[in-house]
Design an enzyme around this catalytic site. Sequence first.
Site, mmCIF file in Angstrom:
data_model
loop_
_atom_site.group_PDB
_atom_site.id
_atom_site.type_symbol
_atom_site.label_atom_id
_atom_site.label_comp_id
_atom_site.label_asym_id
_atom_site.label_seq_id
_atom_site.Cartn_x
_atom_site.Cartn_y
_atom_site.Cartn_z
ATOM 1 N N GLU A 136 0.841 -1.214 0.000
ATOM 2 C CA GLU A 136 0.000 0.000 0.000
ATOM 3 C C GLU A 136 0.865 1.249 0.000
ATOM 4 O O GLU A 136 0.547 2.230 -0.672
ATOM 5 C CB GLU A 136 -0.948 0.023 1.203
ATOM 6 C CG GLU A 136 -1.931 -1.131 1.258
ATOM 7 C CD GLU A 136 -2.720 -1.338 -0.032
ATOM 8 O OE1 GLU A 136 -3.115 -0.343 -0.666
ATOM 9 O OE2 GLU A 136 -2.924 -2.505 -0.401
ATOM 10 N N TRP A 179 1.699 1.754 -3.393
ATOM 11 C CA TRP A 179 0.622 2.330 -4.218
ATOM 12 C C TRP A 179 0.751 3.851 -4.195
ATOM 13 O O TRP A 179 0.519 4.535 -5.183
ATOM 14 C CB TRP A 179 -0.761 1.910 -3.714
ATOM 15 C CG TRP A 179 -1.261 0.651 -4.372
ATOM 16 C CD1 TRP A 179 -1.288 -0.600 -3.836
ATOM 17 C CD2 TRP A 179 -1.800 0.536 -5.710
ATOM 18 N NE1 TRP A 179 -1.806 -1.484 -4.747
ATOM 19 C CE2 TRP A 179 -2.133 -0.820 -5.902
ATOM 20 C CE3 TRP A 179 -2.035 1.439 -6.748
ATOM 21 C CZ2 TRP A 179 -2.692 -1.296 -7.089
ATOM 22 C CZ3 TRP A 179 -2.585 0.966 -7.938
ATOM 23 C CH2 TRP A 179 -2.906 -0.383 -8.095
ATOM 24 N N TRP A 228 -21.010 10.729 -19.916
ATOM 25 C CA TRP A 228 -21.361 11.059 -18.534
ATOM 26 C C TRP A 228 -22.688 11.809 -18.539
ATOM 27 O O TRP A 228 -23.066 12.420 -19.545
ATOM 28 C CB TRP A 228 -20.292 11.957 -17.900
ATOM 29 C CG TRP A 228 -18.904 11.385 -17.943
ATOM 30 C CD1 TRP A 228 -17.885 11.828 -18.729
ATOM 31 C CD2 TRP A 228 -18.388 10.277 -17.192
ATOM 32 N NE1 TRP A 228 -16.746 11.056 -18.509
ATOM 33 C CE2 TRP A 228 -17.042 10.091 -17.567
ATOM 34 C CE3 TRP A 228 -18.928 9.410 -16.242
ATOM 35 C CZ2 TRP A 228 -16.231 9.110 -17.042
ATOM 36 C CZ3 TRP A 228 -18.115 8.428 -15.711
ATOM 37 C CH2 TRP A 228 -16.793 8.280 -16.110
ATOM 38 N N ASN A 230 -10.702 2.991 2.903
ATOM 39 C CA ASN A 230 -10.381 2.759 1.493
ATOM 40 C C ASN A 230 -11.417 1.895 0.779
ATOM 41 O O ASN A 230 -11.823 2.187 -0.351
ATOM 42 C CB ASN A 230 -8.998 2.124 1.371
ATOM 43 C CG ASN A 230 -8.622 1.861 -0.082
ATOM 44 O OD1 ASN A 230 -8.548 2.781 -0.890
ATOM 45 N ND2 ASN A 230 -8.438 0.595 -0.430
ATOM 46 N N TRP A 272 -16.084 11.254 -12.929
ATOM 47 C CA TRP A 272 -15.241 10.985 -11.749
ATOM 48 C C TRP A 272 -14.616 12.266 -11.222
ATOM 49 O O TRP A 272 -14.344 12.386 -10.017
ATOM 50 C CB TRP A 272 -14.171 9.926 -12.070
ATOM 51 C CG TRP A 272 -13.202 10.309 -13.148
ATOM 52 C CD1 TRP A 272 -13.299 10.032 -14.473
ATOM 53 C CD2 TRP A 272 -11.968 11.054 -13.001
ATOM 54 N NE1 TRP A 272 -12.237 10.558 -15.158
ATOM 55 C CE2 TRP A 272 -11.398 11.185 -14.286
ATOM 56 C CE3 TRP A 272 -11.310 11.622 -11.925
ATOM 57 C CZ2 TRP A 272 -10.198 11.853 -14.511
ATOM 58 C CZ3 TRP A 272 -10.102 12.294 -12.137
ATOM 59 C CH2 TRP A 272 -9.569 12.412 -13.426
ATOM 60 N N TRP A 304 -9.520 7.772 -8.165
ATOM 61 C CA TRP A 304 -10.732 8.049 -8.945
ATOM 62 C C TRP A 304 -10.624 7.490 -10.364
ATOM 63 O O TRP A 304 -11.603 6.999 -10.915
ATOM 64 C CB TRP A 304 -11.051 9.545 -8.951
ATOM 65 C CG TRP A 304 -11.803 9.900 -7.704
ATOM 66 C CD1 TRP A 304 -11.290 10.451 -6.567
ATOM 67 C CD2 TRP A 304 -13.189 9.653 -7.430
ATOM 68 N NE1 TRP A 304 -12.271 10.566 -5.617
ATOM 69 C CE2 TRP A 304 -13.448 10.095 -6.125
ATOM 70 C CE3 TRP A 304 -14.249 9.111 -8.165
ATOM 71 C CZ2 TRP A 304 -14.720 9.998 -5.517
ATOM 72 C CZ3 TRP A 304 -15.512 9.021 -7.571
ATOM 73 C CH2 TRP A 304 -15.728 9.457 -6.272
HETATM 74 P P1 FAD Z 1 -3.409 2.226 5.011
HETATM 75 O O1 FAD Z 1 -4.247 1.103 4.519
HETATM 76 O O2 FAD Z 1 -2.936 2.160 6.411
HETATM 77 O O3 FAD Z 1 -2.219 2.423 4.002
HETATM 78 C C1 FAD Z 1 -0.982 3.052 4.382
HETATM 79 C C2 FAD Z 1 -0.670 4.182 3.443
HETATM 80 O O4 FAD Z 1 -0.481 3.702 2.123
HETATM 81 C C3 FAD Z 1 -1.766 5.223 3.360
HETATM 82 O O5 FAD Z 1 -1.697 6.148 4.416
HETATM 83 C C4 FAD Z 1 -1.497 5.845 2.000
HETATM 84 O O6 FAD Z 1 -0.474 6.831 2.059
HETATM 85 C C5 FAD Z 1 -0.986 4.659 1.189
HETATM 86 N N1 FAD Z 1 -2.087 4.046 0.445
HETATM 87 C C6 FAD Z 1 -2.946 3.094 0.878
HETATM 88 N N2 FAD Z 1 -3.808 2.756 -0.106
HETATM 89 C C7 FAD Z 1 -3.486 3.519 -1.173
HETATM 90 C C8 FAD Z 1 -4.013 3.647 -2.484
HETATM 91 N N3 FAD Z 1 -5.022 2.900 -2.928
HETATM 92 N N4 FAD Z 1 -3.463 4.561 -3.320
HETATM 93 C C9 FAD Z 1 -2.419 5.325 -2.931
HETATM 94 N N5 FAD Z 1 -1.876 5.244 -1.692
HETATM 95 C C10 FAD Z 1 -2.396 4.359 -0.826
HETATM 96 N N6 FAD Z 1 -5.291 8.438 -0.355
HETATM 97 C C11 FAD Z 1 -4.773 9.614 0.048
HETATM 98 O O7 FAD Z 1 -3.794 9.630 0.803
HETATM 99 N N7 FAD Z 1 -5.313 10.798 -0.389
HETATM 100 C C12 FAD Z 1 -6.391 10.843 -1.226
HETATM 101 O O8 FAD Z 1 -6.829 11.935 -1.614
HETATM 102 C C13 FAD Z 1 -6.975 9.606 -1.622
HETATM 103 N N8 FAD Z 1 -8.082 9.584 -2.418
HETATM 104 C C14 FAD Z 1 -8.615 8.376 -2.789
HETATM 105 C C15 FAD Z 1 -9.743 8.361 -3.628
HETATM 106 C C16 FAD Z 1 -10.307 7.154 -4.029
HETATM 107 C C17 FAD Z 1 -11.524 7.158 -4.912
HETATM 108 C C18 FAD Z 1 -9.738 5.950 -3.576
HETATM 109 C C19 FAD Z 1 -10.343 4.639 -3.986
HETATM 110 C C20 FAD Z 1 -8.622 5.945 -2.773
HETATM 111 C C21 FAD Z 1 -8.044 7.147 -2.368
HETATM 112 N N9 FAD Z 1 -6.898 7.184 -1.536
HETATM 113 C C22 FAD Z 1 -6.367 8.387 -1.164
HETATM 114 C C23 FAD Z 1 -6.185 5.937 -1.184
HETATM 115 C C24 FAD Z 1 -6.605 5.286 0.125
HETATM 116 O O9 FAD Z 1 -7.998 5.191 0.221
HETATM 117 C C25 FAD Z 1 -6.086 6.032 1.357
HETATM 118 O O10 FAD Z 1 -4.704 6.288 1.211
HETATM 119 C C26 FAD Z 1 -6.280 5.214 2.615
HETATM 120 O O11 FAD Z 1 -7.644 4.922 2.798
HETATM 121 C C27 FAD Z 1 -5.752 5.992 3.805
HETATM 122 O O12 FAD Z 1 -5.999 5.300 4.990
HETATM 123 P P2 FAD Z 1 -4.810 4.643 5.809
HETATM 124 O O13 FAD Z 1 -3.753 5.652 6.040
HETATM 125 O O14 FAD Z 1 -5.408 3.990 6.989
HETATM 126 O O15 FAD Z 1 -4.287 3.566 4.791
#
Ligand code: FAD
Length: 495
Positions: free
Chosen positions: A281, A284, A312, A347, A365, A388
């Site tokens: 993650e 990602w 759209w 997420n 989106w 998105w």
């Molecule tokens: P954890 O599951 O603990 O993951 C650890 C870290 O990994 C996160 O803090 C984040 O920095 C990174 N990470 C995790 N999942 C993703 C992912 N899919 N893509 C990129 N990085 C990831 N994340 C944001 O930080 N900012 C946003 O604006 C954002 N917008 C999103 C919009 C959509 C539609 C979706 C589907 C996902 C988005 N995410 C975004 C990714 C993800 O949802 C969040 O990073 C995550 O929910 C943050 O919670 P956490 O810190 O507990 O994640």
Amino acid sequence: MTATIHWFRHDLRIEANAGLARSVATGMAVVPVYIYTPAEEGKWAPGGASRWWLHHALADLDAQLRALGSRLVLRTGDSLEALLALARETGARNVTWSRRYEPEIIARDGRVKQGLRDAGLEVVSENSSLLREPHRVVNQTGKPFRVFTPFFKHCIQQSGASEKAFADDLSKVDVMHLKHPANWPVSEPLESLELLPKVPWDAGFYSAWKPTHAGALARLGRFIDTAVTDYDEDRNLPALDGTSRLSPYLHFGQLGPAQVLHALRERTSLETKGAHQFLAELYWREFAYHVLYHFPVTPEHCMRPEFANFDWAPDTGILQSWKEGQTGYPIVDAGMRQLWETGWMHNRVRMIVGSLLVKHLLQPWQSGAAWFWDTLVDADLANNTLGWQWIGGCGADAAPYFRVFNPMLQGEKFDPEGDYVRRYVPELARLPVAYIHQPWEAPASVLAQSGVILGKTYPRPLIDHATGRKRAIAAFARMNAVRLTASPPSGIVAE
Ligand code: FAD
């Protein structure tokens, strides 16, 4: 004593900050500055929730610096002018900062660098935000990656050496002994930046978050101690506190990814399933920055050119119902209300709410991304854009458009007891589990016993699932029918 300026941006921390370390290493007095420049960030100036976070993060950074005998100078307006003025006031000959990767900021920073050099100042920028800077990673043919798995494998194969070099480099500089100038330049008061909302919609944020460096360390410690082992399973269950919730800290740089990785390595084994999934993650996030950097049009345009022809059906009423958590799909409404109350959404639920908006409801989106931008405390141009476009099926390594999430099945699978829905949609709290994800299926007697009047206390679905799914797939098929004649929007790099 001559001075050096460290320009804080998305690196609001003292430790393991390569840019700040560079400044300290000069041996000169360090003038730490933050310049609030929404006009320079254009459409992607911090949204409401981000501004809330920024206010507290700046106050916290100032407090940490003061504990070391230093302080944070705040300025507003044009970055170059503010830095030149500060250099004049303090006699500084150098400026350091940590790099950012958003297209408008890269352009702005280029102009600032040139302007400072023209004025005879030395400028050094460093990487404090990423494990792998986008311009340093290419595939075997020398091009940027478009798919996550090979990107991740490539980075992992190469990781050890460069991470170690980064850590060794930093550990030589004792940032805790940063020297300060004899006379401090004037700082604008934090309140004058007006980052906090005038209408107090942020009450829930205070109980959900500690937007400080100590808050970041506490979350990291708690996650490693209690959640990382089962992260691979629990990360999909929104009723649990099963993810790290480090995203806003990482976005603002109150914690760097290298620090997170270091703590993870020290206190657990990356070989376990949970830790390995967490590492993925974090990558990602790296991938999102890679894509944003190499495909800078993606915050506005689909990565897949054929989507320029997608039908759209923008509708402000539908968008508003979605924003307010009034779609009639409980798991979606719970997510949208969690977002409004806490500035964050799980997420899994981000994917479910996004899918409903883009597919069942055929809203662009970009409208969903704009709402997230304003309401997420972790709003991040790279991650939000990638998320998105993934949902829309139109991005790098995206979910296929014809895969339409079924919100009832998603609810049953990931919120099996309905605890998450009950927490954020209290008007449904008394519904039995069998109907919590589909109240319209409940017999009249059950609805009455649960105090639910459909269409009154809780809405009926904006669109029936089967109809919405069919409509989305038909729109996708129409787009595919014209794709051969479509030309890509300008700026998209063809492979
Ligand atoms: P954890 O599951 O603990 O993951 C650890 C870290 O990994 C996160 O803090 C984040 O920095 C990174 N990470 C995790 N999942 C993703 C992912 N899919 N893509 C990129 N990085 C990831 N994340 C944001 O930080 N900012 C946003 O604006 C954002 N917008 C999103 C919009 C959509 C539609 C979706 C589907 C996902 C988005 N995410 C975004 C990714 C993800 O949802 C969040 O990073 C995550 O929910 C943050 O919670 P956490 O810190 O507990 O994640």
